[in-house]
Design an enzyme around this catalytic site. Structure first.
Site, PDB file in Angstrom:
ATOM      1  N   LYS A  68       0.635  -1.098   0.191  1.00  0.00           N
ATOM      2  CA  LYS A  68       0.136  -0.026   0.236  1.00  0.00           C
ATOM      3  C   LYS A  68       0.493   0.717  -0.104  1.00  0.00           C
ATOM      4  CE  LYS A  68      -1.239  -0.886   5.007  1.00  0.00           C
ATOM      5  NZ  LYS A  68      -1.955  -1.369   5.951  1.00  0.00           N
ATOM      6  N   ILE A  89       6.438  -4.567   7.523  1.00  0.00           N
ATOM      7  CA  ILE A  89       7.259  -3.897   6.223  1.00  0.00           C
ATOM      8  C   ILE A  89       7.300  -2.523   5.491  1.00  0.00           C
ATOM      9  CG2 ILE A  89       8.254  -4.996   3.576  1.00  0.00           C
ATOM     10  CD1 ILE A  89       8.505  -6.507   5.602  1.00  0.00           C
ATOM     11  N   TYR A  98      23.906   7.661  38.255  1.00  0.00           N
ATOM     12  CA  TYR A  98      25.874   7.500  37.996  1.00  0.00           C
ATOM     13  C   TYR A  98      25.436   6.008  38.685  1.00  0.00           C
ATOM     14  CZ  TYR A  98      26.398   7.336  42.987  1.00  0.00           C
ATOM     15  OH  TYR A  98      25.709   6.911  44.749  1.00  0.00           O
ATOM     16  N   LYS A 109      23.730  -8.180  50.267  1.00  0.00           N
ATOM     17  CA  LYS A 109      24.065  -7.220  50.545  1.00  0.00           C
ATOM     18  C   LYS A 109      25.481  -6.965  48.906  1.00  0.00           C
ATOM     19  CE  LYS A 109      26.044  -3.157  52.503  1.00  0.00           C
ATOM     20  NZ  LYS A 109      26.565  -3.732  54.319  1.00  0.00           N
ATOM     21  N   HIS A 110      25.390  -6.204  47.974  1.00  0.00           N
ATOM     22  CA  HIS A 110      26.863  -6.371  47.578  1.00  0.00           C
ATOM     23  C   HIS A 110      26.191  -7.261  46.446  1.00  0.00           C
ATOM     24  CE1 HIS A 110      28.912  -2.585  48.652  1.00  0.00           C
ATOM     25  NE2 HIS A 110      29.138  -3.208  49.321  1.00  0.00           N
ATOM     26  N   GLY A 170      22.495  -1.067  56.000  1.00  0.00           N
ATOM     27  CA  GLY A 170      22.364  -0.776  54.396  1.00  0.00           C
ATOM     28  C   GLY A 170      22.558  -1.828  52.916  1.00  0.00           C
ATOM     29  N   ASN A 223      32.729 -18.643  44.260  1.00  0.00           N
ATOM     30  CA  ASN A 223      33.109 -20.152  45.644  1.00  0.00           C
ATOM     31  C   ASN A 223      31.967 -19.739  46.411  1.00  0.00           C
ATOM     32  OD1 ASN A 223      34.813 -21.807  43.862  1.00  0.00           O
ATOM     33  ND2 ASN A 223      36.050 -21.367  44.684  1.00  0.00           N
ATOM     34  N   PHE A 268      31.433 -28.966  43.404  1.00  0.00           N
ATOM     35  CA  PHE A 268      32.250 -29.857  43.878  1.00  0.00           C
ATOM     36  C   PHE A 268      33.503 -29.191  44.936  1.00  0.00           C
ATOM     37  CE2 PHE A 268      33.628 -30.549  39.817  1.00  0.00           C
ATOM     38  CZ  PHE A 268      35.404 -30.285  40.313  1.00  0.00           C
ATOM     39  N   ARG A 321      25.656 -28.809  38.986  1.00  0.00           N
ATOM     40  CA  ARG A 321      26.081 -27.345  39.254  1.00  0.00           C
ATOM     41  C   ARG A 321      25.529 -25.809  38.668  1.00  0.00           C
ATOM     42  NH1 ARG A 321      32.076 -26.339  36.230  1.00  0.00           N
ATOM     43  NH2 ARG A 321      30.633 -24.597  34.816  1.00  0.00           N
ATOM     44  N   HIS A 325      28.947 -16.654  38.853  1.00  0.00           N
ATOM     45  CA  HIS A 325      30.521 -15.412  38.836  1.00  0.00           C
ATOM     46  C   HIS A 325      29.863 -13.671  38.272  1.00  0.00           C
ATOM     47  CE1 HIS A 325      32.148 -19.142  37.460  1.00  0.00           C
ATOM     48  NE2 HIS A 325      33.233 -18.796  38.398  1.00  0.00           N
TER      49      HIS A 325
END
Length: 527
Positions: A69, A129, A219, A278-279, A308, A421, A476, A523, A527
């Site tokens: 169209k 499109i 920030y 925390k963190h 905190g 760990n 482990f 496991r 990380h």
């Protein structure tokens, strides 16, 4: 460069008709000619607005079920012509092409079609499109054309016209062009991602991601880093939470709150649960008969670190729990709702942020996780893997009792949300010591034991709550030392994935210490 361009003619073609009539009326009142397509034109005529069909401009009817169209030189010539170029003006005059000064287009609802589970053929039909083609053309020619694709920009457009006597400025058109290209990029990314999944392409040659700005942040992790929050609509969570009080959330607040919400969601809503983070690591997790009891038990795990921190609940916040939380400084509290009395209690703590969720995220939901590294990205599936009691394999002579099994599963649930760990000591559905993010599993085990000893001191207990506890390890034990440190602290049962070349040695150490130990076969590195 042309600074201001009067708007004389506008092409409107929208799937989302939110605000359409009000916008069209405002344009018509300013003497702007309206051109439109199909359903958009019908919606404008229904309220008595004058509008020309695109088919009248092109000389061709809409065809092929609306697939064709606007793909026509009379449309794209009007969008792409450089009005200051003599050759372009001559071509417009020769072929009777009228300039289009304003394009208002939003696209077929492709993302919504995918979200509601439409089949393959229907989803393909909802790939727009003509809309993206017009947006890209108009945005490229932003020297002369204003391009609006988000309904939230309608008011800004009208304000611009009022401020410039019916014209738009170059800076305004530049900003709109950038928004338009962001939208078409996100749209193509959604199509590509859906199609990769539909055809089973796990690692497509090119992978695009898209997101929508939710808010700018003060920030990033540190004051010298800029930051913003974007949403992608993939799962409910902290990004969709409503903030009821307190100063704006920071990057770190959001990151920590996300960690808390993801963990508390693991416990569903059958029994009150509380997580204190925390963190980005949990410093206390517990179940209770009430939300207030769950908070008190989570707080007792590590009262020092809880200061905190971020508190997440799996039940709506009530007054009793609110009073307990305000006993110390807390950055953020997030829950699936909060009653009026609880909100009133929090109102006295101006710096405390209260967030509520419509729904907790599904911890088992599949989806991608993206992390940037130098020169590229790492993409993986979310860790949605889970085990049940039937998946546990007892590998020691001593069998864990029923209470121990419940605590083992609780500790295992927490451990998957602790940075590796990871070692988690738990007893009676309460964490009593957490060791996180150490380079050695032995160090994590020892830190968790020290945390348990501090808990005993804080609560005036005669002995460490690690005595009679269970221990979870996210991966482990490569050597018996970490396990033996847990046994020395008083642990009686262990849950771990297994799979080490020294499994037999570790099992023998567990038997020698009188521990019960189960393997999960799964496991949970984090990380």
């Amino acid at each position: 460069m042309t600074q201001t361009v009067p708007i004389k003619r506008a092409l409107l073609s929208v799937s989302d008709k939110t605000g359409l009539v009000d916008l069209a009326r405002a344009l018509d009142a300013r003497g702007i000619e309206l051109v439109s397509t199909g359903g958009t034109a019908a919606a404008l005529r229904k309220v008595g607005l004058p509008v020309r069909d695109v088919s009248e401009i092109t000389g061709f009817p809409e065809m092929m079920d609306g697939r064709v169209k606007t793909l026509h030189p009379m449309v794209h010539g009007g969008l792409l012509a450089l009005r200051g170029e003599d050759s372009h003006r001559a071509a417009m005059d020769e072929h009777g092409i009228g300039g289009i000064d304003l394009l208002v287009v939003n696209l077929y609802p492709f993302e919504a079609t995918v979200a509601r589970g439409a089949d393959y053929d229907e989803t393909v039909e909802n790939i727009d499109i003509g809309g993206p083609a017009m947006l890209r053309a108009a945005a490229k020619n932003h020297a002369w054309v204003a391009t609006v694709t988000d309904t939230e920009d309608y008011d800004a457009l009208l304000e611009e016209l009022d401020a410039n006597e019916g014209a738009t400025t170059y800076a305004f058109r530049q900003r709109l062009a950038q928004i338009a290209y962001g939208r078409t990029a996100a749209y193509d990314a959604a199509v590509s991602t859906w199609m990769a999944g539909a055809i089973g392409e796990a690692a497509p040659r090119r992978r695009s991601v898209s997101a929508t700005l939710a808010q700018g942040l003060r920030y990033g992790e540190n004051p010298h880093q800029s930051a913003a929050l974007y949403t992608d609509g993939s799962r409910p969570g902290v990004a969709q939470a409503a903030q009821h009080q307190g100063k704006a959330l920071s990057y770190n607040n959001l990151n920590d709150t996300d960690a808390a919400v993801e963990l508390v969601a693991e416990f569903g809503q059958d029994r009150p649960a509380c997580v204190i983070v925390k963190h980005a690591n949990p410093c206390g997790v517990a179940l209770g008969e009430t939300a207030a009891e769950a908070y008190a038990r989570a707080f007792d795990c590590d009262r020092t670190s809880a200061f905190g921190g971020i508190v997440a609940l799996n039940r709506p916040l009530d007054a009793e729990t609110a009073r307990a939380i305000t006993g110390i400084f807390t950055e953020v509290v997030i829950a699936p709702g909060a009653d009026e009395e609880a909100r009133a209690i929090f109102a006295a703590k101006k710096n405390l942020r209260l967030l509520t969720l419509d729904a907790l995220p599904d911890p088992r939901a599949a989806g991608p996780m993206l992390r940037q590294i130098a020169g590229g990205y790492l993409l993986q599936d979310r860790d949605a893997g889970a085990i049940g009691m039937d998946d546990l394999r007892v590998v020691t002579r001593r069998q864990p009792g029923e209470a121990e099994l419940r605590d083992l599963m609780f500790a295992w649930t927490v451990a998957r949300h602790v940075k590796s760990n990871a070692i988690v000591y738990a007893k009676d559905m309460q964490t009593v010591g957490i060791g996180a993010g150490q380079m050695s599993r032995l160090d994590s085990s020892m830190i968790a034991a020290v945390k348990a000893e501090r808990m005993a001191e804080a609560l005036g207990l005669p002995h460490t709550p690690a005595q009679g506890s269970v221990v979870a390890s996210d991966a482990f034990f490569p050597f018996p030392d970490g396990l033996l440190a847990a046994a020395e602290a008083g642990a009686r049962a262990v849950i771990q994935p297994g799979g080490s070349v020294k499994d037999e040695e570790v099992i023998a150490a567990a038997d020698g210490a009188g521990l019960a130990m189960v393997f999960t076969g799964m496991r949970h590195f984090r990380h």
